[in-house]
Every structure is written in C-alpha cells, then in structure tokens.
Design a protein around this motif. Structure first.
Motif, PDB file in Angstrom:
ATOM      1  N   TRP A   3       0.816  -1.207   0.000  1.00  0.00           N
ATOM      2  CA  TRP A   3       0.000   0.000   0.000  1.00  0.00           C
ATOM      3  C   TRP A   3       0.852   1.260   0.000  1.00  0.00           C
ATOM      4  O   TRP A   3       0.410   2.313  -0.465  1.00  0.00           O
ATOM      5  N   TRP A   4       2.079   1.147   0.505  1.00  0.00           N
ATOM      6  CA  TRP A   4       3.009   2.256   0.395  1.00  0.00           C
ATOM      7  C   TRP A   4       3.370   2.497  -1.067  1.00  0.00           C
ATOM      8  O   TRP A   4       3.404   3.636  -1.534  1.00  0.00           O
ATOM      9  N   GLY A   5       3.642   1.407  -1.774  1.00  0.00           N
ATOM     10  CA  GLY A   5       3.927   1.542  -3.201  1.00  0.00           C
ATOM     11  C   GLY A   5       2.722   2.060  -3.976  1.00  0.00           C
ATOM     12  O   GLY A   5       2.866   2.861  -4.905  1.00  0.00           O
ATOM     13  N   ALA A   6       1.520   1.603  -3.591  1.00  0.00           N
ATOM     14  CA  ALA A   6       0.313   2.061  -4.278  1.00  0.00           C
ATOM     15  C   ALA A   6       0.090   3.557  -4.066  1.00  0.00           C
ATOM     16  O   ALA A   6      -0.342   4.267  -4.978  1.00  0.00           O
ATOM     17  N   LEU A   7       0.385   4.044  -2.865  1.00  0.00           N
ATOM     18  CA  LEU A   7       0.207   5.471  -2.594  1.00  0.00           C
ATOM     19  C   LEU A   7       1.148   6.306  -3.448  1.00  0.00           C
ATOM     20  O   LEU A   7       0.742   7.321  -4.030  1.00  0.00           O
ATOM     21  N   PHE A   8       2.411   5.902  -3.520  1.00  0.00           N
ATOM     22  CA  PHE A   8       3.385   6.683  -4.282  1.00  0.00           C
ATOM     23  C   PHE A   8       3.182   6.544  -5.787  1.00  0.00           C
ATOM     24  O   PHE A   8       3.828   7.271  -6.559  1.00  0.00           O
ATOM     25  N   ALA A   9       2.313   5.642  -6.199  1.00  0.00           N
ATOM     26  CA  ALA A   9       1.938   5.540  -7.610  1.00  0.00           C
ATOM     27  C   ALA A   9       0.615   6.225  -7.900  1.00  0.00           C
ATOM     28  O   ALA A   9       0.182   6.269  -9.055  1.00  0.00           O
TER      29      ALA A   9
END
Length: 263
Positions: free
Chosen positions: A47-53
């Motif tokens: 979800w960290w990666g999803a936020l930064f995308a």
C-alpha cells in the motif's frame, strides 16, 4: 498518597491511550497486507507503493505543500509585525481594536470565515476582475487564519525580552531599524521559526476553510482524503496518515528545539 499516585498514573495512561492508541492502530495497519482496514492479513509494503503511484493523491499533496509554504511565510512576516506592535506599543489609538482583529481568526468559526472569504473573492472577481478561486485564494485564506498564531508566539517572546541589548546597540549609534535587524530579530528568530512551523501545520491540515475558497481544479490533500473516505477507507489513507503523523512529529520536534534555543 500511594493510592492517589496510582489513580493519577492510571488516569494519565488512560488519557494517553485514548488520544494515541487510534493513531498507533492506523500506523500499524498501514503495513497491512489485506485491503480490509479492520482485518490483519500480514505485514506488507504494497500500500506504500500504491500510494506513491497514485498521481491524484501526490498532486494534491504537492499543492498542499506549496500552499503551506507560501501561506506560512506570509503569515510569519505579517505576524512578526503584528506581534512586535502588540508587545512594543502598549498604548496607541485603536490598539484594542487592532488586537481583537489580530486574534479574531483564532476564535471565529471556520465556517464563518469561509463564507466571508468566499463572498469577498466572488465579489472581487465580478467587480474588479480579482483572482479566480484556486492556489492564490487558498493561500490568502490560510495566511489570514495563521497570522494570529504567529503574532501570539512573537508577542510572548518579546514580553520577556531584555531591552537593554537594544538600548546598548542604539547607544553605540545604531538606528532603530538596524537595531531590529541585528539585535532583536536574531534573538526572536526561534519564536518566528516556531510560528512559521505552526502556520505550516495549520495550512497543511485545513479542510473547512479550504473547501469554501478552493476552485474546481484545486483540490488539496485534506479535500482529496475527505472525498476518498466518503466511499470507504482505502488502505492508502492509512499510509498517508502515517506519513502526516511522522511529518507533524518532526515539525513539533523542530519547533520545540527552536523554542529551547531562546534560553
């Protein structure tokens, strides 16, 4: 005495748990594998990666940061002047009215401020061709709201200021303006910095006032988060909340360090 001490510690622990346990849960679930925010599915950073995308969320965050920097800087400059006048000019015609106008935004409901500023910007746009609602109007509104907090911090710092330092500088031939720039301002700079950080945090967090003065194409981070959670809490919101908590804690630590430096 022992019973009272235990009761006080219990009450203190309950108070801290009531305030900070929900924040701790949000931070914990930002590393949750499951999409359900109330079900733990294992440790994950997806979800960290999803936020930064998420380009929409990042765009809103970048807009909020730019507005916060501009409004905090303007509030620090105006609040410095207002706090200096309130501390160094105890009597002048209209001082009570001036002090009330400076402190007014702190006690005035944000809904009232939002409606008044909306009418101001709409009227100025129709009559004088003023700015369209967007970055500039939000920055002006946040500056107006934050000036009071900076002025209070500066006024409190000047209340216990050793004026003999200024008198010594003027005895050596310095003009009042040079004395302010070379003696007064460096000594109260930690208070001004603390006020700037406070204004920055208030601008970054504001939602109610921003909704009144923002245009259709200007959506700040709080507005984006509010519109997202209305359809259900997305795990990315937990990640965003964790980042904001870390940022706020860092700003508070810096503000405390700047405040302690004045000693």
């Amino acid at each position: 005495m022992i019973g009272r001490g235990r009761f006080a510690l219990t009450a203190l622990a309950f108070g801290y748990a009531f305030l900070y346990l929900p924040i701790g849960v949000v931070i914990l679930y930002s590393f949750n594998e499951s999409r359900l925010v109330t079900v733990w599915g294992g440790f994950s950073l997806k979800w960290w990666g999803a936020l930064f995308a998420n380009e929409a969320m990042l765009s809103a965050a970048w807009l909020s940061l730019r507005i916060a920097v501009v409004s905090a800087t303007a509030a620090a400059l105006i609040g410095l002047a207002a706090g200096y006048v309130l501390a160094r000019a105890p009597t002048f015609p209209g001082r009570t009215l001036f002090g009330s106008l400076v402190i007014g935004p702190m006690v005035m409901p944000e809904v009232v401020m939002g409606i008044s500023m909306l009418l101001l910007f709409v009227g100025s746009d129709r009559l004088l061709g003023g700015p369209e609602r967007g970055f500039l109007t939000i920055a002006i509104a946040h500056t107006t709201f934050s000036i009071a907090f900076v002025a209070i911090v500066v006024q409190a710092r000047l209340a216990d200021f050793d004026r003999s330092l200024e008198e010594a500088a003027m005895d050596l031939g310095a003009t009042p303006w040079v004395t302010f720039l070379t003696v007064t301002l460096p000594l109260i700079a930690p208070a001004v910095g603390s006020g700037w950080l406070l204004a920055f945090t208030l601008s970054l967090d504001d939602l109610i006032l921003t909704q009144f003065v923002a245009g259709a194409q200007s959506q700040t981070l709080p507005m984006r988060v509010y519109s997202s959670v209305r359809l259900g809490v997305d795990p990315q919101i937990n990640v965003l909340a964790t980042i904001i908590v870390a940022l706020a804690a860092s700003l508070l630590a810096v503000s405390g360090w700047l405040t302690r430096r004045k000693a």
